[in-house]
Design a protein around this motif. Structure first.
Motif: not given
Ligand SMILES: Nc1nc2c(ncn2[C@@H]2O[C@H](COP(=O)(O)OP(=O)(O)OP(=O)(O)O)[C@@H](O)[C@H]2O)c(=O)[nH]1
Ligand SMILES: [Mg+2]
Length: 260
Positions: A22, A46-47, A49-50, A68, A72-76
């Motif tokens: 991350t 997709e990115s 918010q990250f 992470t 709530h794993s995010e795909q970035v």
């Protein structure tokens, strides 16, 4: 030059829990204007918010990101665009899936199988046997995820990175070697069998020491840029500059040149 109309090539960043994925992904974008590279890095929907979360945590508060969470794993994803040719590549992250999350495991498997190139990240500060297991498990996992290997080596390019390389640097000469001869730097510091494990599964790999934070380089010594505050929270000096952060990606993109 016209923009490339082809589907972007897909690079996947993958590594065990706490390897530094991350932080690497966040700093890659947040520091990208400072890289001297023919590739620029652009955000995707997709990115966004990250990026906003990471900008607050890392750039504003000088903190490392929270681990992470699997739930709530995010795909970035980011887009790499070549300034000259307009060629494009996407970078996506797959965080390690827990054994109980079968759905995510299947999704992860597909993601790894579809990747055109892989960036594997390992933490060299792990206990020796743990690190060895992590490297072996990761290589096997990625290898079997690729349907149709049929005993052949994986032909895709692998950038195999040691994260947190700031911890491995003892002198300005080390820093110099890590920048000039990254592959050599890692070979000298890793278990002799590392190359053997890689050669077993991958046809084309390159080793990189990577630090998302870097070090301050003086004439005779190095100064760390990570410190603990009065609450013993790990913090980052605001002038921290990463080491070899974009290099593994540009190497992968060079290997995939005929697809771009
Ligand atoms: N010294 C140093 N420590 C780092 C660096 N990058 C990450 N770390 C440390 O490693 C921890 C984990 O980093 P993350 O980026 O959250 O790792 P991850 O692989 O995303 O971890 P999970 O999401 O839990 O799988 C951070 O909280 C820091 O303590 C680095 O470049 N240098
Ligand atoms: Mg993470």
């Amino acid at each position: 030059m016209p923009e490339s109309a082809a589907k972007p090539v897909d690079i996947v960043l993958w590594g065990p829990t706490m390897a530094g994925k991350t932080m690497m992904l966040a700093r890659l974008y947040l520091q990208s204007v400072e890289f001297e590279s023919q590739w620029e890095i652009l955000p995707t929907e997709e990115s966004s918010q990250f990026i906003a979360d990471m900008r607050n945590a890392i750039s504003r508060d000088n903190l490392f990101p929270e681990p992470t969470s699997l739930a709530h794993s995010e795909q970035v994803a980011y887009l790499f665009r070549n300034r000259q040719s307009g060629a494009a590549a996407t970078l996506s992250i797959v965080d390690r899936a827990g054994v109980h999350y079968q759905d995510l495991e299947e999704q992860t498997r597909q993601h790894l199988a579809q990747a055109d190139g892989l960036l594997l990240l390992f933490d060299p500060s792990r206990e020796k046997e743990t690190l060895k297991r992590e490297v072996q498990n990761t290589l096997e996992h990625v290898y079997v995820s690729k349907a149709g290997n049929c005993g052949a080596k994986d032909e895709r390019p692998y950038a195999v990175c040691l994260s947190k390389a700031d911890i491995l640097l003892k002198s300005p000469a080390d820093h110099d070697l890590a920048c000039r001869s990254p592959h050599q730097f890692v070979i000298q510091r890793m278990e002799a069998d590392l190359v053997g494990w890689l050669e077993r599964f991958c046809k084309n790999f390159q080793l990189f020491p990577v630090s998302s934070v870097g070090v301050r380089v003086g004439r005779d010594d190095l100064e760390p840029v990570v410190f603990f505050d009065e609450k013993l929270t790990q913090r980052l000096a605001p002038d921290a500059r990463p080491l070899n952060l974009i290099e593994p990606f540009t190497w992968l993109l060079a290997q995939l040149e005929d697809r771009l």
